[in-house]
Scaffold this motif. Sequence first.
Motif, short mmCIF file in Angstrom:
data_model
loop_
_atom_site.label_atom_id
_atom_site.label_comp_id
_atom_site.label_asym_id
_atom_site.label_seq_id
_atom_site.Cartn_x
_atom_site.Cartn_y
_atom_site.Cartn_z
N ARG A 105 78.95 33.89 68.66
CA ARG A 105 79.85 33.02 69.18
C ARG A 105 81.15 34.75 68.65
O ARG A 105 82.00 34.45 70.76
N ARG A 106 81.17 34.91 67.91
CA ARG A 106 82.87 35.49 67.39
C ARG A 106 82.37 37.24 67.69
O ARG A 106 82.85 37.54 67.54
N GLY A 107 81.04 37.90 67.68
CA GLY A 107 80.25 38.56 67.65
C GLY A 107 80.30 39.32 66.63
O GLY A 107 80.88 40.36 66.34
N ILE A 108 80.59 38.62 65.18
CA ILE A 108 80.84 39.52 64.37
C ILE A 108 79.26 40.34 63.66
O ILE A 108 79.97 41.04 63.17
N HIS A 221 65.04 18.03 67.50
CA HIS A 221 65.99 19.06 67.50
C HIS A 221 66.00 20.47 67.77
O HIS A 221 66.77 20.85 68.42
N GLY A 222 64.91 20.40 67.45
CA GLY A 222 64.22 21.77 68.63
C GLY A 222 64.68 21.59 70.16
O GLY A 222 65.93 22.66 70.70
N LEU A 223 64.72 20.51 71.06
CA LEU A 223 65.07 20.72 72.69
C LEU A 223 66.85 20.88 72.24
O LEU A 223 67.03 21.23 73.06
N ASP A 228 72.06 23.48 73.31
CA ASP A 228 73.28 23.86 73.21
C ASP A 228 73.20 25.24 72.56
O ASP A 228 74.63 25.51 72.63
N THR A 229 71.91 26.23 72.39
CA THR A 229 72.89 27.23 72.27
C THR A 229 71.80 28.37 72.50
O THR A 229 72.36 29.22 72.35
N ARG A 230 71.14 27.86 73.78
CA ARG A 230 70.01 29.01 74.27
C ARG A 230 70.95 28.76 75.83
O ARG A 230 70.71 29.92 76.14
N VAL A 231 71.88 27.78 76.08
CA VAL A 231 71.54 27.77 77.89
C VAL A 231 72.57 27.35 78.10
O VAL A 231 73.44 28.50 78.61
N ASN A 232 73.56 26.11 77.90
CA ASN A 232 74.82 25.22 77.56
C ASN A 232 75.86 27.06 77.07
O ASN A 232 77.13 27.00 77.99
N PRO A 233 75.67 27.55 76.36
CA PRO A 233 76.52 28.94 76.24
C PRO A 233 76.78 30.28 77.19
O PRO A 233 78.35 30.46 77.01
N PHE A 234 76.20 30.18 78.03
CA PHE A 234 76.04 31.08 78.56
C PHE A 234 75.84 30.90 80.49
O PHE A 234 77.17 31.10 81.36
N ILE A 235 75.74 29.38 81.15
CA ILE A 235 76.08 29.12 82.33
C ILE A 235 77.36 28.09 82.49
O ILE A 235 78.38 27.92 81.50
N ALA A 247 74.79 34.95 76.00
CA ALA A 247 73.06 34.83 76.50
C ALA A 247 72.30 35.29 74.93
O ALA A 247 72.80 36.81 75.18
N LEU A 248 71.31 35.15 74.45
CA LEU A 248 70.67 35.09 73.94
C LEU A 248 69.58 36.28 74.55
O LEU A 248 68.88 36.33 75.12
N LEU A 249 69.64 37.83 73.91
CA LEU A 249 68.51 38.75 73.78
C LEU A 249 69.24 39.61 75.84
O LEU A 249 68.02 39.78 75.97
#
Length: 355
Positions: A105-108, A221-223, A228-235, A247-249
Amino acid sequence: MRLVLIVLMLFCAGPALAQAITPAQVLAAAVNQVIRPSVAAFKNRANGLESAMGGLCAAPSDRALGIARQQFGLTAQAYGRIEFLRIGPLMEDNRADRLLFWPDRRGIGLRQVQAILAEEDASATEVMGLRDKSVAVQGLGALEFVLFGTDAEGLLGADGAFRCRYGQAIAANISSIADQVAMGWYRYDGVASHLTRPVPENYDYRSETEALEALVGLLSHGLEGLRDTRVNPFIAQGEAAANPKQALLWRSGLTMAMIAANIEGMEALVAGSGLARAVGAEHGGLDNSIAFEFRNAHRAIGLVTLPVEQAVADEKQALALDYLVIVTQSLQGLIGEQLSGALGLSVGFSSLDGD
């Protein structure tokens, strides 16, 4: 008449017989019919990526770059299908983070990759030197920037020689890790034998119950991780605007393909192992309910046809992403709660919740 009665009895007994699957059969099918073929497929794709990067660096051309980019996509998606298998080989030697450092998230990671390219750090062009560096600069995320990021067109000329060597080292590192993950699932007295033949002497899976809990936990946990790490961060959520660069990639346009691969991998484990058919007759509808929600997930993903930066601004496609979140919540409930309860299991906390 007796023959007709026997046929009718067998026909009526069909559904019950179809559900007659034991925990031992579930565990054996999960490993031998789903997990091992999936990690082998990832290994083969990663080997192809290494070869493609070698070809690009040896003779740069539009065609060679296209092949390398294509192989990157195939490898990333093959990894997406096993990414949720966070036990055994993938969790040893920090392999999961070395393959894909995310979320960032911080672009490190991005800043570290850009620094290597700017400074032309020669140690990053050798696998051993790369392994000593941050996990963020040695996996799929770093290679995506090499192949698709700012100034990637330089790969076609002499000015891109260092960039290409760095990418080649990343690809070789990914291929090496993929080999180790695949071999780990075939190792004598390793995770595969412990899952399929749990005994009290094992340090990890001492009973069929513990082994089944591991499988259900991976799915639940995969779901959660997908949501929480693939969809929610960018919508967009509430008053928070969409942020497609989370969004990933996204640079390679593989965001939704990776989400689809995650879903495919988990769906394959449920279906291929027969996990939801190892329940009592009173829970006989669970298998169909889970399969139905997986189909809903695929439908939602299929509706997102634009690049993510455009999809989040399109009303119908944004709604499809919102619906995907709801579907993953439903699937997590069906698997982590209902299926777990029907099997008499206790699924532990997710690694995402800090407990």
